[in-house]
Write an enzyme that holds these catalytic residues in place. Structure first.
Site, PDB file in Angstrom:
ATOM      1  N   GLU A   1      -0.047   5.139   3.606  1.00 49.13           N
ATOM      2  CA  GLU A   1       0.306   5.826   4.796  1.00 49.13           C
ATOM      3  C   GLU A   1       1.822   6.501   3.804  1.00 49.13           C
ATOM      4  O   GLU A   1       2.737   7.580   4.847  1.00 49.13           O
ATOM      5  CB  GLU A   1       0.849   4.719   5.962  1.00 49.13           C
ATOM      6  CG  GLU A   1      -0.609   5.456   6.684  1.00 49.13           C
ATOM      7  CD  GLU A   1      -1.569   4.201   6.682  1.00 49.13           C
ATOM      8  OE1 GLU A   1      -2.133   4.811   7.408  1.00 49.13           O
ATOM      9  OE2 GLU A   1      -1.655   3.565   5.344  1.00 49.13           O
TER      10      GLU A   1
ATOM     11  N   GLY B   1       0.389  -1.305  -0.199  1.00 51.25           N
ATOM     12  CA  GLY B   1      -0.027   0.077   0.210  1.00 51.25           C
ATOM     13  C   GLY B   1       0.975   0.874   0.121  1.00 51.25           C
ATOM     14  O   GLY B   1       1.839   1.185   0.432  1.00 51.25           O
ATOM     15  N   VAL B   2      -0.132   2.296  -0.649  1.00 51.84           N
ATOM     16  CA  VAL B   2       0.753   4.045  -0.507  1.00 51.84           C
ATOM     17  C   VAL B   2       0.483   4.609  -0.303  1.00 51.84           C
ATOM     18  O   VAL B   2       0.607   5.725   0.229  1.00 51.84           O
ATOM     19  CB  VAL B   2       0.980   4.254  -1.846  1.00 51.84           C
ATOM     20  CG1 VAL B   2       2.201   3.271  -2.708  1.00 51.84           C
ATOM     21  CG2 VAL B   2      -0.165   4.124  -2.738  1.00 51.84           C
TER      22      VAL B   2
END
Length: 595
Positions: free
Chosen positions: A561, A558-559
């Site tokens: 955060e 994922g990106v």
């Protein structure tokens, strides 16, 4: 000690080596206190919900939430309702950043009123009321670093105290990053919470890492200063090849490439070592950098794929889209798995009638729900291929499975389309109106043998007016390693949004509390400062190629955060490089620069 009841909280690991002794004997030392204030999510759309009861006691709840399944579980437990009495719907969220992970008080009030009045009820919060619940907890942190003349770390000490409420223990993972990010044999990490008369804090974009990496990365800059060493070189000298907290290898870690490519894009090799070396007119110009890190996580998730006779595929899961591009990413994953164009796929989310999915948070949605979508759609395609072999005639029955493919609304085999059968005809021959597959995907056991995470290198140019003390962040380069990037546009947008918030954390945001009367004083967007367009300048996001077949079958991390982590530290370091003034208390305001 703090409770570990909060899901996902990873207590600090036990000390390794003797950090105090190593610090005392180190050639170069940094030992300082840093602080971060309470910060508030403030999505553009305030929280609110509409509860619609019917004559049978069924409730349809339209709620701004990052997890309809979690919201439903809360309502059935609190109000003693059965599973079939509640449906929660949330196709659009309007921003949340963590404030929608947990049901807030307006939801309970709305349901109470609807059950009592037996009519639809809507409860919405004002902007001022948005300051009465979830927030990033304020923290006071000590970071002590000791190094030899060559810059190699000999001691790392990171201790933090953050706030919680009187009635719950809220814990962030604040200090663990210091034991993971750099190679060091002597590490002591400590974390405590203190009970205050405040609402329970909540996860807020990159919880723990956003506030924990700020002092660590500023202290690394201070250590580089004392050694007369380039801050990037210091980080490379102390590069960690393994996660020492867990004593595990990384599933992948392209942080070196982030440093190299980000520095090249930014022009870091032209940075003078000494502060106050560059100016234009009345502005002092400084360059700073920092490292970012976040976990790469996967949770169990389910998805359904349904093919109808017109060739359209509807894919669904009860996940959310909080502005992260979930609709787009899931549609792409489904289309790739099915071998069809995007316009042949519709993705549905945000409804408890759909297959279960975890909360949208932690940067795990594409990893979790995307994996389920991928498997469900591949199963659907395989079913369609099998139907073609059974009902498509002799030609389809004689070729290998891999030679059968979909072309528009037909199934074809061979090199041409002369051997083709319409999907409508195929389903009719099979006696089916539609074809459906569902999949639930869990994290694979092989993940337990690795430490999994995303990494970034952030480079910042800051300009400080020498007379006025005003700060402009005029240029940011964020280089991110996050596995396979499903959609570079939406992913880059996520990182850029995180950079904006990092600038905001560094220069603007601060919850100001009156401890005499127990009131939040700046509970509006006039006094609680956030950036506007004029505050944000050039943001350049680049993704470093990173292959990882451990994190999940798609190889994605994922990106959501990682974009914010490290930015505040990089801004702080750039301001020091411009002015020679070190500020350890966020936000960095005029009074602190002139102090």
């Amino acid at each position: 000690p703090p409770s570990t009841e909060k899901g996902g909280f990873d207590p600090p690991p036990p000390p390794r080596g003797d950090a105090d002794a190593a610090l005392a004997s180190a050639v170069a030392r940094v030992d300082a206190f840093y602080s971060t204030p309470a910060e508030y999510h403030n999505p553009m759309e305030m929280h609110g919900c509409t509860v619609v009861p019917d004559e049978h006691g069924h409730l349809t709840v339209y709620e701004k939430t990052q997890g309809v399944v979690n919201t439903k579980s809360y309502l059935t437990a609190v109000f003693g309702l059965s599973d079939d009495q509640v449906q929660v719907v949330s196709p659009f969220v309007g921003g949340a950043f963590g404030s929608g992970l947990r049901p807030q008080y307006h939801l309970a009030l709305a349901v109470m009123a609807a059950l009592e009045l037996k009519r639809p009820v809507r409860v919405t919060l004002t902007r001022q009321q948005m300051f009465t619940f979830a927030h990033r907890p304020q923290s006071i942190q000590r970071v002590a670093l000791g190094a030899g003349a060559d810059g190699r770390l000999q001691a790392v000490i990171h201790e933090a105290v953050s706030e919680t409420s009187q009635y719950e223990d809220y814990c962030d993972v604040v200090v663990n990053w210091a034991g993971q990010l750099y190679q060091c044999e002597n590490v002591t990490l400590g974390y405590k919470v203190v009970r205050l008369d405040v609402p329970t804090p909540a996860d807020m974009r990159a919880p723990g890492a956003a506030q924990g990496l700020f002092p660590l990365e500023v202290a690394m800059d201070e250590l580089a200063e004392s050694l007369q060493m380039d801050p990037l070189e210091l980080r490379l000298v102390n590069y960690a090849e393994r996660d020492a907290n867990k004593n595990l290898p990384f599933s992948s870690k392209a942080l070196r490439e982030c440093y190299r490519e980000g520095a090249a894009r930014f022009g870091w090799d032209k940075r003078p070592l000494a502060p106050r070396a560059r100016r234009e007119g009345t502005e002092l110009i400084g360059w700073g950098m920092a490292t970012g890190a976040w976990d790469a996580m996967q949770n169990e998730a389910s998805a359904r794929a349904v093919l109808t006779r017109d060739g359209q595929v509807t894919v669904s899961s009860s996940t959310a889209d909080i502005g992260t591009g979930t609709y787009t990413a899931m549609t792409q994953i489904a289309a790739d798995a099915l071998g069809v164009p995007l316009h042949d796929v519709v993705f549905e989310l945000g409804d408890t009638r759909l297959p279960k999915a975890p909360l949208e948070g932690g940067s795990w949605t594409v990893s979790s729900v995307g994996s389920a979508v991928d498997v469900a759609c591949k199963r659907l395609h395989n079913r369609l291929v099998e139907l073609a072999r059974q009902h498509g005639g002799a030609r389809f029955a004689s070729v290998a499975r891999e030679d059968i493919r979909r072309a528009g609304k037909q199934m074809v085999c061979g090199s041409g389309t002369e051997d083709a059968i319409a999907i409508d005809t195929l389903l009719e021959r099979a006696g089916l109106e539609s074809l459906e597959e569902q999949a639930s995907v869990k994290p694979h056991e092989k993940q337990q043998a690795y430490s999994m995470g995303t990494h970034s290198a952030v480079f910042v140019e800051a300009r400080v007016d020498e007379a006025l003390g005003t700060v402009r962040v005029t240029r940011v380069v964020s280089a991110v390693a996050a596995g396979h990037i499903v959609n570079p546009k939406t992913a880059a947008n996520q990182v850029a949004g995180g950079v904006v918030w990092g600038i905001s954390m560094a220069l603007h945001e601060e919850g100001q509390f009156d401890h005499d009367i127990g009131r939040q004083m700046n509970h509006n967007l006039a006094d609680y400062h956030v950036p506007v367009n004029a505050d944000i300048h050039d943001i350049d996001v680049l993704f470093v190629e990173e292959h990882d077949d451990i994190v999940n079958p798609l190889g994605v991390k994922g990106v959501g955060e990682i974009g914010v982590v490290g930015v505040a530290a990089a801004v702080c370091n750039a301001i020091w490089h411009a002015t020679g003034k070190r500020v350890r208390e966020l936000p960095i305001t005029l009074d602190k620069l002139f102090a």
